[in-house]
Design a protein around this motif. Structure first.
Motif, PDB file in Angstrom:
ATOM      1  N   VAL A   1       0.753  -0.854  -0.261  1.00 48.70           N
ATOM      2  CA  VAL A   1       0.002   0.238  -0.007  1.00 48.70           C
ATOM      3  C   VAL A   1       0.652   1.311   0.049  1.00 48.70           C
ATOM      4  O   VAL A   1       1.607   0.886   0.703  1.00 48.70           O
ATOM      5  CB  VAL A   1      -1.028   0.091   1.336  1.00 48.70           C
ATOM      6  N   ARG A   2       0.752   1.957  -1.123  1.00 44.47           N
ATOM      7  CA  ARG A   2       1.642   3.294  -1.404  1.00 44.47           C
ATOM      8  C   ARG A   2       0.192   4.636  -0.748  1.00 44.47           C
ATOM      9  O   ARG A   2      -0.532   3.994  -0.859  1.00 44.47           O
ATOM     10  CB  ARG A   2       2.048   3.641  -2.211  1.00 44.47           C
ATOM     11  N   PHE A   3       0.652   5.609  -0.207  1.00 44.28           N
ATOM     12  CA  PHE A   3       0.025   6.677  -0.434  1.00 44.28           C
ATOM     13  C   PHE A   3       0.243   7.987  -0.463  1.00 44.28           C
ATOM     14  O   PHE A   3      -0.414   9.206  -1.156  1.00 44.28           O
ATOM     15  CB  PHE A   3      -0.087   7.136   1.665  1.00 44.28           C
ATOM     16  N   MET A   6       2.304   9.106  -7.632  1.00 42.04           N
ATOM     17  CA  MET A   6       3.180   9.302  -8.458  1.00 42.04           C
ATOM     18  C   MET A   6       2.378  10.831  -9.917  1.00 42.04           C
ATOM     19  O   MET A   6       1.985  10.001 -10.305  1.00 42.04           O
ATOM     20  CB  MET A   6       4.293   8.365  -9.095  1.00 42.04           C
ATOM     21  N   GLN A   8       2.903  12.445 -13.496  1.00 41.81           N
ATOM     22  CA  GLN A   8       3.329  12.730 -14.315  1.00 41.81           C
ATOM     23  C   GLN A   8       2.801  14.481 -15.041  1.00 41.81           C
ATOM     24  O   GLN A   8       1.677  14.419 -15.528  1.00 41.81           O
ATOM     25  CB  GLN A   8       3.379  11.823 -15.477  1.00 41.81           C
ATOM     26  N   TYR A  76     -11.418  29.234  -2.680  1.00 42.64           N
ATOM     27  CA  TYR A  76     -12.662  28.673  -1.494  1.00 42.64           C
ATOM     28  C   TYR A  76     -12.663  27.416  -1.506  1.00 42.64           C
ATOM     29  O   TYR A  76     -13.778  27.245  -0.396  1.00 42.64           O
ATOM     30  CB  TYR A  76     -13.635  29.486  -1.788  1.00 42.64           C
ATOM     31  N   GLU A  86     -13.704  16.680   5.253  1.00 42.32           N
ATOM     32  CA  GLU A  86     -14.353  15.947   4.254  1.00 42.32           C
ATOM     33  C   GLU A  86     -16.019  17.274   4.299  1.00 42.32           C
ATOM     34  O   GLU A  86     -16.417  17.326   3.945  1.00 42.32           O
ATOM     35  CB  GLU A  86     -15.236  14.794   5.301  1.00 42.32           C
ATOM     36  N   VAL A  91     -13.480  19.782  -1.161  1.00 43.79           N
ATOM     37  CA  VAL A  91     -14.125  18.127  -1.105  1.00 43.79           C
ATOM     38  C   VAL A  91     -15.417  17.646  -1.215  1.00 43.79           C
ATOM     39  O   VAL A  91     -15.672  16.906  -2.143  1.00 43.79           O
ATOM     40  CB  VAL A  91     -13.625  17.570   0.237  1.00 43.79           C
ATOM     41  N   PRO A  96     -14.900  16.771  -7.377  1.00 40.78           N
ATOM     42  CA  PRO A  96     -15.289  16.586  -8.652  1.00 40.78           C
ATOM     43  C   PRO A  96     -15.866  17.266  -9.899  1.00 40.78           C
ATOM     44  O   PRO A  96     -15.623  16.724 -10.733  1.00 40.78           O
ATOM     45  CB  PRO A  96     -16.377  15.852  -8.163  1.00 40.78           C
ATOM     46  N   ARG A  99     -11.860  16.960 -11.840  1.00 41.66           N
ATOM     47  CA  ARG A  99     -12.549  16.228 -12.918  1.00 41.66           C
ATOM     48  C   ARG A  99     -13.300  16.103 -14.105  1.00 41.66           C
ATOM     49  O   ARG A  99     -13.058  16.191 -14.804  1.00 41.66           O
ATOM     50  CB  ARG A  99     -13.518  14.822 -12.065  1.00 41.66           C
ATOM     51  N   ASP A 144      -5.261  13.262  -2.508  1.00 38.46           N
ATOM     52  CA  ASP A 144      -5.337  11.595  -2.607  1.00 38.46           C
ATOM     53  C   ASP A 144      -7.429  11.732  -3.325  1.00 38.46           C
ATOM     54  O   ASP A 144      -7.162  10.759  -4.166  1.00 38.46           O
ATOM     55  CB  ASP A 144      -5.348  11.386  -1.617  1.00 38.46           C
ATOM     56  N   ILE A 145      -7.632  12.661  -2.675  1.00 36.67           N
ATOM     57  CA  ILE A 145      -9.246  12.699  -2.998  1.00 36.67           C
ATOM     58  C   ILE A 145      -9.028  13.420  -4.076  1.00 36.67           C
ATOM     59  O   ILE A 145     -10.229  13.659  -5.396  1.00 36.67           O
ATOM     60  CB  ILE A 145     -10.064  13.597  -1.295  1.00 36.67           C
TER      61      ILE A 145
END
Lengths: 314, 565
Positions: A1-3, A6, A8, A76, A86, A91, A96, A99, A144-145
């Motif tokens: 498990v990596r946290f 990485m 590019q 903000y 959260e 978040v 979203p 994305r 991460d999120i």
């Protein structure tokens, strides 16, 4: 498990902030640009309503998306405040939305805010070891999120927040090193602080931050009012900022350089930008940034010039 | 020096006029009591005195931006009132500044509707605007619209969005109001302003009572306005008090052709999506039957192709649940939607007597056979039964722990299932539930779903199944309360491990742990499509691939632990 993921970093090129003060008159889609920086806050649906995005706002960006890469910028998000992560806008809305824009990375600010927005710009982070420890964990979790590189923008501020025990550049270096995150280096903020804050030196700042973690660079201009220099993005980009930009581009490979023009957003004394007085100034600075980029990285190194070259070859 | 405490006091300096003026004055320390500062707060506030010469720029900037933000929120969310104020010569910025001064320069951040509602209350109560014809009505209407958006915030759209096709009127059914509508009575006829809010104020409005239904039927739009007759308004008000049938609405209308009018009114409300069938017991019965027929068959088919084997994702999820169950020695534990039965086995290995239930006969048979073949002591404490979670065939107060992993969102009526959990738990017993967080945060789920959807767009899902990502901590809290659990509930524990996935073959081995339905669709596809899916997977994850070639993928879930008090 990596946290720590990485990432590019794609090399995109030159862009401009898609600022609401300019939208009514600046011909954004007509510029030969590689990127538009989009304020996620202008797309965000209310936190106390059902909408993720303001109805129609993301769709309205289609003409820009067809021309260039959209880069998500979060003002903000409450990233560095004290609410549980959260509950933050970062978040609940910005992750979203970033994305949805297919953004290659997201940028945020080194200020405090909690369920608030106007605190930002007036409440810089306390540059202390205790805060560094807290914010490393928070930034790592937030990146991460987001699932994409998270780049922290260094702040311009009128005074350092009390209780600090380390220089800003050292704090930022510790933050990105500990969290595995990146930097959005705002050179005009560095310049502004060097003018207003005793002992603050641009060269020391650039020598201390890890330049290989700089994904994006912001450049802009400001104004002298009341004996103080303000980061108001209401004037042409000053000489020392251009000099620092060349130095940074030569030292490292960045993903994008974004120009900030805004006008009266932070104070009633700031200039209001107008097409009559400022169109040529903005286009000239964009053109100068493009020429500088091409001189350092080569003429086919931007999203738009790469496409043109490929077309010519085929 | 504690940064949070400093930030809190700095926020007070930004907002409170008296404190702002006092903090830089020479007699600041003598005025602590008058300013309501404790000795500790006084010391923290004094830290900012060193920057008196430049701090005012930060203070001015805060207020300038706050007024600009208020203007922008109100423009977007109360356009009619903004136009009326403008038409009567009131500059919005000046009104916003007065409003902010009145509420203490409070910054609501991105809670736009709260700001707008309070601004509208301020306009309604400010004598400067008294006498502008229609303004109070425009305020009432746009206030209702913002209230409505606040009301449905955090609710899954299924709870308030209209069904895609108008349902037929059921003569036997009773109907209840959905949360997506508010009725308002106005003293002016605002039709011209509603038709063109940007011109409101320029056109005159006539006095006259008008009833308006403010309703919201889609996330892609703002609330809509539609006129109601006085009879329509009175029936809508009665529906808000409790459910009504066609016969009851007819009786309430009580005039000639009442049944035809009642029918037309109810159909109109149904078409607008502002009412829905009530009849809770009957509906539960009917939905249970549908669930057993449709969903039971679906999960049974899914269970036939799902391998019963552990992997890193399954282990991580089950461990996170078992950890929250507490000391399990000798405890009676129920695992609902047990599927492969691996959770039951883990619980039994901790000393629990664990019963796994599932709607799929095949899953139960396979889980039972798997556990029996293990030849270990814990297997004797495992049992399995086919059961519908909406109607558990189990005694009241009979379990110490109820666990539910990757299942809750599969039920058409989540509250009905939670009610059953509440019923079978003993007092002091513990409910432990696993739910995914937003899909956007789970790159592990996101890439697989993106690939599967490309090749099988429907993913074979039952159409009205609730999405796992629509159960949020906020909405879930309400559902728990509706099911009989008492809040306040402890915040869920977030788990967010990242797994290094070496390639598509590795990924599809993990996929059954993530999505039974997705894996079912994947498993049934022919080999050449699977090869194309592997290519697609490589493309989807290309940007995340690390130097070793492995792709670090994040899996996010929350564990909710709720005590039955």
């Amino acid at each position: 498990v990596r946290f720590i993921a990485m990432f590019q970093i794609p090399q995109i090129g030159i862009g401009i902030q898609y600022n609401s003060k300019l939208i009514p008159w600046f011909p954004f889609v007509e510029q030969p640009l590689d990127a538009f920086e989009i304020f996620l806050d202008n797309l965000t649906g209310a936190l106390d309503g059902p909408h993720l995005a303001f109805p129609g706002a993301v769709e309205a960006l289609e003409p820009l998306r067809a021309r260039a890469t959209l880069i998500a910028h979060s003002n903000y998000g409450g990233d560095f405040g004290f609410l549980p992560l959260e509950q933050t806008a970062a978040v609940r809305r910005h992750a979203p939305l970033a994305r949805m824009l297919d953004s290659p990375w997201v940028t945020d600010h080194c200020f405090y805010s909690d369920d608030s927005s106007s605190d930002i710009w007036s409440s810089p982070l306390q540059l202390s070891r205790a805060e560094l420890k807290r914010l490393v964990a928070r930034a790592r979790a937030l990146q991460d999120i987001y699932g994409m590189p998270l780049c922290h923008e260094n702040a311009a501020y009128y005074f350092p927040f009390p209780g600090g025990d380390m220089p800003e550049a050292e704090f930022l270096a510790g933050l990105v090193d500990g969290a595995g995150t990146y930097l959005n280096l705002d050179l005009h903020n560095v310049y502004t602080n060097s003018v207003n804050l005793p002992g603050y030196r641009c060269d020391e700042f650039l020598a201390t931050i890890p330049l290989d973690r700089v994904v994006e660079v912001h450049i802009g201009g400001g104004s002298y009012v009341g004996g103080v220099y303000h980061d108001w993005h209401d004037s042409k980009i000053p000489g020392p900022v251009w000099e620092m930009l060349e130095q940074v581009l030569q030292a490292t490979r960045v993903g994008a350089v974004i120009l900030e023009f805004q006008g009266r957003a932070h104070h009633e004394s700031a200039r209001v930008l107008t097409p009559e007085e400022d169109l040529e100034m903005i286009i000239a600075d964009l053109s100068r940034a493009g020429a500088l980029w091409d001189r350092v990285y080569g003429p086919g190194s931007r999203r738009s010039t790469r496409t043109t070259q490929a077309d010519q070859e085929t | 020096m504690d940064a949070e405490a400093l930030f809190r006091i700095w926020r007070r300096i930004l907002r409170e006029d008296a404190l702002q003026q006092a903090v830089f004055a020479p007699d600041f320390r003598e005025r602590a009591d008058e300013l309501g500062l404790s000795p500790e707060e006084l010391e923290l506030a004094a830290e900012f005195r060193a920057h008196a010469d430049l701090a005012h720029w930060a203070l001015d900037g805060y207020r300038y931006r706050l007024v600009s933000a208020t203007v922008s929120r109100v423009r977007a969310n109360a356009p009619m009132v903004v136009s009326v104020l403008h038409a009567h010569g009131h500059a919005l910025r000046t009104v916003a500044e007065r409003f902010q001064a009145a509420i203490g320069w409070r910054d609501d951040g991105l809670n736009f509707h709260r700001t707008t509602c309070d601004f509208l209350n301020h306009v309604r109560d400010d004598a400067a605007f008294a006498g502008i014809p229609g303004l109070a009505d425009a305020v009432a209407l746009e206030h209702a619209s913002n209230q409505l958006l606040r009301r449905v915030a955090g609710l899954p759209p299924q709870a308030w969005v209209a069904p895609p096709t108008p349902p037929l009127l059921d003569h036997e059914a009773r109907y209840e109001c959905a949360p997506g509508a508010i009725a308002v009575t106005l003293e002016h006829v605002l039709t011209p302003w509603i038709e063109d809010p940007a011109q409101a104020g320029a056109a005159a409005v006539e006095p006259g009572r008008q009833h308006i239904l403010v309703y919201l039927t889609s996330l892609a739009m703002w609330p809509g306005y539609v006129g109601l007759t006085p009879a329509g308004k009175s029936i809508f008000d009665r529906l808000q008090e409790g459910p009504l049938s066609l016969v009851e609405v007819t009786a309430l209308l009580g005039s000639s052709q009442a049944e035809a009018r009642a029918r037309s009114l109810l159909i109109r409300f149904l078409n607008l999506g502002v009412i829905r069938p009530h009849d809770a017991a009957g509906r539960r019965e009917r939905e249970g039957a549908v669930f057993e027929l449709q969903y039971g068959a679906h999960w049974n088919e899914a269970a036939k192709v799902r391998p019963i084997e552990s992997n890193a994702c399954v282990d991580a999820i089950i461990d996170s649940v078992v950890k929250e169950c507490g000391d399990l020695a000798g405890k009676r534990v129920l695992d609902v939607g047990t599927g492969s039965g691996l959770t039951v086995l883990s619980l039994a290995r901790q000393g629990a007597h664990a019963l796994g239930v599932d709607i799929s006969e095949h899953a139960i048979e396979a889980a039972r056979a798997h556990v029996q073949a293990l030849n270990e002591e814990a297997a004797r404490r495992c049992s399995f039964q086919v059961m519908d979670a909406t109607r558990l065939d189990l005694a009241d107060d009979s379990f110490d722990v109820v666990a539910c992993i990757k299942t809750l969102w599969c039920f058409p009526d989540v509250v009905a299932v939670l009610r059953e959990f509440h019923r079978v738990l003993r007092k002091g017993g513990r409910l432990v539930i696993q739910l995914w967080t937003d899909l956007e945060r789970c790159s592990m789920l996101l890439c697989g779903h993106a690939v599967v959807r490309r090749f099988a767009p429907s993913m074979g899902l039952p159409r009205d199944r609730i999405s796992p990502f629509l159960i949020t901590p906020e909405s879930f809290g309400r559902q728990l309360e509706e099911a009989g659990f008492s809040g306040p509930f402890a915040p869920p524990v977030l788990h967010a491990p990242v797994f290094d996935v070496t390639g598509p073959e590795h990924y599809w081995k993990l996929y059954p742990a993530l999505s039974d339905t997705g894996y079912y669709v994947y498993a049934l596809l022919p080999a050449d499509i699977k090869a194309a899916m592997n290519e697609q997977w490589r493309m989807e994850t290309h940007a995340w691939r690390g130097p070793s070639g492995a792709v670090p993928l994040a899996l996010h879930w929350r564990i909710y632990t709720i005590e039955k008090t």
